[in-house]
Design an enzyme around this catalytic site. Structure first.
Site: not given
Length: 284
Positions: A89-91, A127-128, A142
């Site tokens: 749901l992120c733009h 969010m970014e 990793d």
């Protein structure tokens, strides 16, 4: 500063409830069409805790897979630009700046990751910033999992948000809290020695100087006990008493920290501080 005080604290909740749930209770992307375009930015952090030897290997560049921090940095930047592909749901956003820093904290046997995202737009970039921090941490994990299966990714959170209707919002970094806890600890391993600086040398510098730890009396720097001294003065004094150290310590890319916080030559120190010197790490 907005900081949650308890599990039931609602001061940080959106005044209109959950923004990605519509009137029918269904998930939906928020409509930002009518929102004003403003300068927005967000800062996030994450940590990767590891064995001391793993951290030493990363800092010294001895890892067989190459420059771990450089790869993690690029991964974080790429992740920030791909956030809308990963979080449903992120733009999709046109980011104008993405910064990823990876900062070794040898006293905590970990690497701190701090990310910054900026743009001029209609929605925030928290969010970014979080995605950049998360993917940088996962990439570091990793690359090192073959040599250290005990690594832990922790402390992923937003530290600061600017812009938009909610304005400026901040939380303290875990590193600041850890340094404060260490300062007030009565444990012998962290107890401060009156009138002295605790100096530590890591990785390649430790080998070059043939020294890992030393106590330096502030009186030797011709300062009063409560008077501030700069890191540049500390370095100059070390070279004056150990001329053979000049080549290693004078390198312009030697990194320094005070109480686990990255510092510059102009940063001041006081009695009881822990000062660390370590070789440059790319990717931060």
């Amino acid at each position: 500063m907005n900081q949650p005080t308890s599990a039931t604290d609602t001061s940080n909740l959106h005044p209109e409830g959950f923004t990605h749930i519509d009137a029918k209770g269904e998930a939906s992307m928020v409509d930002v069409t009518e929102k004003a375009v403003t300068a927005r930015e967000a800062v996030a952090e994450a940590y990767v805790e590891m064995q001391p030897e793993t951290l030493r290997m990363i800092i010294s560049g001895e890892h067989k897979k190459g420059d771990v921090l450089a790869v993690a940095r690029i991964a974080g930047i790429q992740a920030a630009k791909k956030t809308s592909d990963l979080i449903p749901l992120c733009h999709p956003l046109m980011l104008t700046k993405v910064k990823v820093e990876l900062i070794p904290e040898p006293s905590q046997n970990r690497i701190r990751i701090e990310t910054l995202c900026k743009l001029a737009g209609q929605t925030g970039v928290e969010m970014e910033a979080l995605t950049a921090a998360s993917v940088a941490a996962l990439t570091l994990y990793d690359m090192c999992k073959a040599v250290d299966k005990t690594m832990v990714v922790s402390g992923i959170k937003v530290l600061e948000k600017k812009g938009g209707k909610s304005g400026h919002w901040q939380l303290p970094s875990d590193s600041h809290q850890d340094a404060e806890s260490s300062t007030h600890s009565d444990a012998p391993s962290t107890q401060k020695k009156d009138g002295y600086l605790s100096l530590r040398f890591f990785a390649g510098l430790r080998e070059s100087l043939n020294c890992e730890h030393m106590e330096l009396a502030l009186i030797a720097l011709d300062t009063s006990l409560g008077e501030d001294t700069s890191l540049g003065e500390v370095k100059a004094h070390l070279i004056s008493i150990h001329p053979e150290w000049e080549s290693a310590l004078s390198a312009s890319n030697v990194l320094m920290s005070v109480n686990q916080q990255m510092a510059k030559a102009t940063t001041t120190v006081q009695a009881g501080d822990e000062v660390a010197f370590f070789p440059p790490v790319t990717g931060g």
